[in-house]
Design a protein around this motif. Sequence first.
Motif, PDB file in Angstrom:
ATOM      1  N   UNK A   1      29.498 -11.836  26.008  1.00 17.67           N
ATOM      2  CA  UNK A   1      28.611 -12.534  25.088  1.00 17.67           C
ATOM      3  C   UNK A   1      27.794 -13.555  25.856  1.00 17.67           C
ATOM      4  N   UNK A   2      26.584 -13.764  25.396  1.00 19.75           N
ATOM      5  CA  UNK A   2      25.742 -14.775  26.016  1.00 19.75           C
ATOM      6  C   UNK A   2      26.426 -16.129  25.906  1.00 19.75           C
ATOM      7  N   UNK A   8      13.864 -16.498  24.919  1.00 17.55           N
ATOM      8  CA  UNK A   8      13.868 -16.527  26.378  1.00 17.55           C
ATOM      9  C   UNK A   8      15.199 -17.013  26.918  1.00 17.55           C
ATOM     10  N   UNK A   9      15.765 -16.271  27.897  1.00 21.10           N
ATOM     11  CA  UNK A   9      17.054 -16.616  28.477  1.00 21.10           C
ATOM     12  C   UNK A   9      16.931 -16.712  29.996  1.00 21.10           C
ATOM     13  N   UNK A  34      21.226 -23.117  30.227  1.00 16.26           N
ATOM     14  CA  UNK A  34      20.296 -23.668  29.256  1.00 16.26           C
ATOM     15  C   UNK A  34      20.073 -22.761  28.058  1.00 16.26           C
ATOM     16  N   UNK A  35      21.151 -22.108  27.609  1.00 17.63           N
ATOM     17  CA  UNK A  35      21.022 -21.131  26.528  1.00 17.63           C
ATOM     18  C   UNK A  35      20.774 -21.841  25.197  1.00 17.63           C
ATOM     19  N   UNK A  36      19.893 -21.278  24.409  1.00 15.47           N
ATOM     20  CA  UNK A  36      19.604 -21.831  23.094  1.00 15.47           C
ATOM     21  C   UNK A  36      20.701 -21.447  22.103  1.00 15.47           C
ATOM     22  N   UNK A  37      20.835 -22.269  21.072  1.00 19.33           N
ATOM     23  CA  UNK A  37      21.902 -22.051  20.094  1.00 19.33           C
ATOM     24  C   UNK A  37      21.770 -20.698  19.405  1.00 19.33           C
ATOM     25  N   UNK A  38      20.533 -20.254  19.169  1.00 18.10           N
ATOM     26  CA  UNK A  38      20.332 -18.983  18.473  1.00 18.10           C
ATOM     27  C   UNK A  38      20.828 -17.790  19.276  1.00 18.10           C
TER      28      UNK A  38
END
Length: 268
Positions: A62-63, A93-94, A159-163
Amino acid sequence: MRITRVMGAALLALGVAAGPAAADSTPSASPSGDGSAPTEAGTSFRTATEVDQGQTATASGSAGDYLYWSFPADALQRPTVTAKVKLPQEHTGQTWQVDVYDGLRRRQACQYGAQTRTAAAGAASVELACVLRTVRAWSEPWADDPLPGTYYVRLTAVGLKTADLGLPVAAELRVTSKDIGGSAAVDGSLAEPLVPGVAVASATEEDDEDSASAVLSSIEPDDGWSSGWWSDRWVWTAVGGVLAALAGIGGYALTRGAGRPSRVPPGA
């Protein structure tokens, strides 16, 4: 009695079926692939999945997870780590990053390669690469040179976004090496490669030769760990010595003349 046996068989079947479900609940990457190479990744240095050079390891996760692998690297080798992450169809963007650590868990810098890359929103995959410095057979204690032993690879999104947290991803990892040869040879070698558990195993062997060794890592190069003293530099040194001797003999033959001068005075 028959009812008891039936109930016991049913409970046993439920226990067997519940076993994999309990194992799947552990925080580790789930298997992926055809089984010919490692199909899972660890979640820490201690649980890193062992990978031989030349294999393509796969794992699903999982991310936001940390995926760890380990591989062996010997002296005079220049390892190259390549990773590919397959992303879900819908994502923002990841930024993904691959880090490599040596047997002392020191982060090793990449000579070149895209160690960190950002995948645009909706991109299908992202590829990373890290070419390490040449592994040295011996180094000063204060230096940060790569040394023979086990190396760890960590792959994760930064720096992964919550979504995007928890989105399913599939990772591929491959490690190859280039033999540099005697140009990178040094005068010296380690007593033991930097492999987890080697110090414990050495102490155990000294205390009791019949006791079982406590080696934690079972991976090593196909032809074993090198002794550190032999390289093709010895061949070129010998060839250079032979050429120097031939040059000296040839120079002497050209400059010695016709021999000793005659003792008879001229005109006598």
